[in-house]
Scaffold this motif. Structure first.
Motif, mmCIF file in Angstrom:
data_model
loop_
_atom_site.group_PDB
_atom_site.id
_atom_site.type_symbol
_atom_site.label_atom_id
_atom_site.label_comp_id
_atom_site.label_asym_id
_atom_site.label_seq_id
_atom_site.Cartn_x
_atom_site.Cartn_y
_atom_site.Cartn_z
ATOM 1 N N SER A 287 -5.675 2.112 0.692
ATOM 2 C CA SER A 287 -4.812 1.449 -0.050
ATOM 3 C C SER A 287 -3.603 -0.082 0.805
ATOM 4 C CB SER A 287 -3.585 1.965 0.070
ATOM 5 O OG SER A 287 -2.520 2.313 0.993
ATOM 6 N N GLY A 288 -4.250 -0.560 2.539
ATOM 7 C CA GLY A 288 -3.630 -1.467 2.751
ATOM 8 C C GLY A 288 -2.426 -0.875 3.277
ATOM 9 N N GLY A 289 -2.293 0.646 2.884
ATOM 10 C CA GLY A 289 -0.374 0.691 3.333
ATOM 11 C C GLY A 289 -0.501 1.078 5.325
ATOM 12 N N GLY B 12 0.808 -1.023 0.009
ATOM 13 C CA GLY B 12 -0.155 0.351 0.041
ATOM 14 C C GLY B 12 0.928 1.723 -0.113
ATOM 15 N N TYR C 291 -3.810 5.039 4.538
ATOM 16 C CA TYR C 291 -2.499 3.469 4.976
ATOM 17 C C TYR C 291 -4.192 2.871 4.302
ATOM 18 C CZ TYR C 291 0.750 6.238 7.215
ATOM 19 O OH TYR C 291 0.978 7.275 7.713
#
Length: 305
Positions: free
Chosen positions: A129-131, A21, A126
């Motif tokens: 994006s799954g960051g 991400g 985050y």
């Protein structure tokens, strides 16, 4: 509030190559290695450093008056300044005095709470994006207490955590950090101890042992910076792949990072020489060949960077 502070070179936002991400990369100061090809020489020293961008300098001399240690002199012929780094204490007064931003200070102190407030500015990215955050450097384990406090604080706020490390440190320092991470990247520069020592300044025995132990407790991505003439041989990549195959299911993949020349200007800004001036990046064909060698050995391998 805990007032322990970490010494940080830079906060890089919107990173896409340091974990899943969109991520915020925390670049810490200080590294026990001195890799010949290092593209971030300004992160090697654990002390404040002044970078000098001569293309911005107009030779006004204001930095001379601001320096209380007499570390700066003026080359009147070329209208440029010179810094005696043995006398410079990195106070940053010359940076503040420069109207053209020709001088930059590498290094700033943060508490873990201050750093959390900084990275939370990117929290929306985050979530979408799954960051998360990645702590790199330099070498985070040189500031293990601060890094552990900050990473744990991020975890408590449901932020995905990753770290990039050389793993050249005692297990007693590395293990507590791994326990509060979701993912770790570890560099493996060379399988031969003598070659590793000659090009990085340290042997690889501790690094290899740390990688083995880390692979037992956390998802791991192994990285190899591919440096022509140093570690880009078929023999070394084959041995690296054989070693990686023994790490078990926590090894997510092997990443080959082709040498680049992006950081050469940083040596000039630090008034340091770059010993690999004539070295050229590896070709795409050679990188593909090395990747295929690792894949043939049964390793998930990608070219990154």
């Amino acid at each position: 509030m805990n007032l322990r502070k970490g010494f940080i070179h830079k906060i890089e936002r919107f990173s896409l190559h340091d974990g899943p991400g969109i991520r915020t990369l925390i670049v810490m100061k200080g590294c026990p290695l001195s890799c010949r090809w290092c593209s971030s020489p300004h992160t090697q020293s654990p002390k404040p450093e002044i970078l000098y961008i001569k293309t911005r300098c107009q030779g006004c001399g204001l930095c001379l008056a601001a320096c209380e240690n007499g570390a700066i002199t003026l080359d009147e012929i070329n209208a440029l300044v010179k810094t005696d780094h043995s006398r410079c204490i990195g106070c940053g007064n010359c940076v503040l005095s420069c109207p053209n931003r020709a001088r930059e200070l590498s290094g700033r102190y943060y508490t873990a709470e201050e750093m959390l407030r900084e990275v939370e500015k990117d929290a929306a990215f985050y979530r979408r994006s799954g960051g998360g955050i990645t702590v790199g450097g330099g070498e985070p384990t040189m500031q293990a207490d601060f890094a552990g406090e900050f990473i744990s604080l991020c975890r408590s706020h449901c932020i995905h955590t990753a770290m990039e490390t050389s793993a050249y440190t005692a297990w007693e320092k590395l293990s507590p950090l791994l326990s509060c991470l979701d993912l770790v990247y570890i560099d493996l520069k060379h399988m031969d101890e003598n070659r590793h020592h000659a090009w990085t300044g340290v042997p690889n025995k501790l690094i290899i042992e740390s990688i083995k132990r880390a692979a037992n407790v956390i998802p791991l991505i192994l990285r190899v910076p591919v440096i022509p003439g140093f570690n880009d041989s078929v023999e070394n990549i084959s041995k690296t792949a054989d070693f990686a195959r023994e790490l078990g299911r926590n090894l997510l993949r092997l990443e080959l990072l082709p040498y680049h020349r992006y950081g050469i200007h940083k040596y000039e800004e630090l008034a340091r020489s770059y010993t690999l001036e004539s070295l050229k990046p590896p070709s795409d064909e050679h990188m593909s060949k090395l990747r295929d060698i690792a894949r043939t050995a049964g390793i998930d391998c990608e070219i990154d960077g």
